[in-house]
Design an enzyme around this catalytic site. Structure first.
Site, PDB file in Angstrom:
ATOM      1  N   ASP A   1       6.217  -6.505   2.616  1.00 52.07           N
ATOM      2  CA  ASP A   1       4.945  -7.372   1.379  1.00 52.07           C
ATOM      3  C   ASP A   1       5.775  -7.531   0.021  1.00 52.07           C
ATOM      4  O   ASP A   1       6.590  -6.588  -0.460  1.00 52.07           O
ATOM      5  CB  ASP A   1       4.153  -6.318   1.324  1.00 52.07           C
ATOM      6  CG  ASP A   1       2.527  -6.222   1.197  1.00 52.07           C
ATOM      7  OD1 ASP A   1       2.556  -7.608   1.359  1.00 52.07           O
ATOM      8  OD2 ASP A   1       1.878  -6.130   1.021  1.00 52.07           O
TER       9      ASP A   1
ATOM     10  N   GLU B   1      -9.036  -9.607   3.637  1.00 51.26           N
ATOM     11  CA  GLU B   1      -9.133  -8.276   3.314  1.00 51.26           C
ATOM     12  C   GLU B   1     -10.412  -8.006   2.520  1.00 51.26           C
ATOM     13  O   GLU B   1     -10.953  -8.716   1.361  1.00 51.26           O
ATOM     14  CB  GLU B   1      -8.185  -7.532   2.572  1.00 51.26           C
ATOM     15  CG  GLU B   1      -8.758  -5.721   2.237  1.00 51.26           C
ATOM     16  CD  GLU B   1      -7.847  -4.846   1.476  1.00 51.26           C
ATOM     17  OE1 GLU B   1      -6.570  -6.230   1.308  1.00 51.26           O
ATOM     18  OE2 GLU B   1      -7.896  -4.084   0.979  1.00 51.26           O
TER      19      GLU B   1
ATOM     20  N   SER C   1       1.065  -1.617   0.168  1.00 52.51           N
ATOM     21  CA  SER C   1       0.029   0.052   0.493  1.00 52.51           C
ATOM     22  C   SER C   1       0.667   1.025  -0.112  1.00 52.51           C
ATOM     23  O   SER C   1       0.578   2.203  -0.224  1.00 52.51           O
ATOM     24  CB  SER C   1      -0.788   0.436   0.994  1.00 52.51           C
ATOM     25  OG  SER C   1       0.414  -0.063   2.899  1.00 52.51           O
TER      26      SER C   1
HETATM   27  O1  KIV Z   1       0.022  -3.430   1.429  1.00 53.39           O
HETATM   28  C1  KIV Z   1      -1.432  -3.727   2.550  1.00 53.39           C
HETATM   29  O2  KIV Z   1      -1.036  -2.263   3.486  1.00 53.39           O
HETATM   30  C2  KIV Z   1      -2.450  -4.920   2.441  1.00 53.39           C
HETATM   31  C3  KIV Z   1      -3.441  -4.538   4.237  1.00 53.39           C
HETATM   32  C4  KIV Z   1      -3.922  -3.419   3.629  1.00 53.39           C
HETATM   33  C5  KIV Z   1      -3.383  -5.937   4.538  1.00 53.39           C
HETATM   34  O3  KIV Z   1      -1.341  -5.585   2.341  1.00 53.39           O
END
Ligand code: KIV
Length: 262
Positions: free
Chosen positions: A81, A179, A43
């Site tokens: 991530d 989500e 994000s």
């Molecule tokens: O990238 C992110 O912030 C996410 C969350 C919304 C779980 O994957």
């Protein structure tokens, strides 16, 4: 916090709090808080870099955010991530992406979806890296999903998400983000799994919650989905501070003698 302490929160029936974070200064503050886990989420593409989706961010940029957060929050369990496509190539390239985030200091990685990821998850876990899954609204698939919308409302979709959740657990994930799925589905998945479920727009019957830090701090008044609770109106407070600074510069009230070297 390490993975054993995180797992213990679940076995002790304690709710788990997670926040996204992308920079050193915010990480320093989170490090002093009671938040259990940090997600350096892709994000960042949207809230830090201003893109319209998470798709443009690359592994080097994610690693740079991870490294900054790790420096600011040395006491927290930090999940990095894996960005769009970084884990959908050859095994060597996929593992290089994992290696990049772990060498930047992440304690675990997160990836979206199940199909095509099962063997990779096994391989990552066998390599000593905890994996967090992500089902429901998976923003990296926004073009296939046709937008950012609640997933799993229909019975057939519910069954798919449930079966994917079980498969991610079988593949070795220690945790799963759900989500934007109906609260009842998130509850049933949580009851069916031994691993930790972390909800965002998934109701209260999950093991923990995650929010995007910029959303919960109210950094942008034009973005307020149903599932976000704003704990601060940072946009308003920032604006007040910026305008006060502007006024005091222009009136020569700032800097004062005390703020000057004599
Ligand atoms: O990238 C992110 O912030 C996410 C969350 C919304 C779980 O994957």
């Amino acid at each position: 916090m390490n993975i054993n302490q995180i797992m213990k929160l679940k076995s002790d029936n304690k709710k788990i709090s997670m926040l996204t974070c992308y920079d050193y200064s915010s990480a320093r503050i989170i490090n002093q808080s009671n938040i259990d886990m940090i997600l350096v989420g892709d994000s960042a593409a949207m809230v830090i870099h201003g893109h319209h989706s998470t798709l443009p961010i690359d592994i080097e940029t994610m690693a740079s955010h991870v490294a900054a957060v790790v420096k600011g929050a040395p006491d927290k369990f930090i999940v990095g991530d894996l960005p769009f496509m970084s884990y959908r190539k050859s095994l060597t390239e996929n593992m290089t992406a994992v290696e990049t985030l772990i060498k930047a200091g992440a304690h675990a990685v997160k990836l979206e979806g199940l199909n095509g990821n099962e063997d990779l998850i096994l391989h990552i876990v066998d390599s000593g890296v905890p994996v967090m899954g992500h089902l429901g609204l998976t923003p990296q698939s926004v073009n296939s999903l046709g937008g950012y919308r609640v997933q799993g409302k229909r019975e057939d979709q519910k069954q798919v998400i449930m079966s994917h959740a079980l498969a991610l657990q079988d593949a070795g994930c220690f945790s799963l983000v759900l989500e934007c799925v109906p609260a009842q589905l998130a509850k049933e998945i949580t009851q069916s799994l031994d691993i930790i479920t972390i909800g965002i727009g998934a109701g209260n019957d999950v093991d923990g919650q995650v929010l995007v830090i910029n959303d919960m701090l109210g950094m942008s008044s034009d973005f307020k989905p149903k599932f976000v609770r704003q704990y601060l109106n940072a946009e308003k407070l920032f604006l007040q501070a910026f305008n006060q600074y502007d006024a005091e510069v222009k009136s020569t009230e700032f800097p004062s003698l005390k703020e000057s070297y004599l």
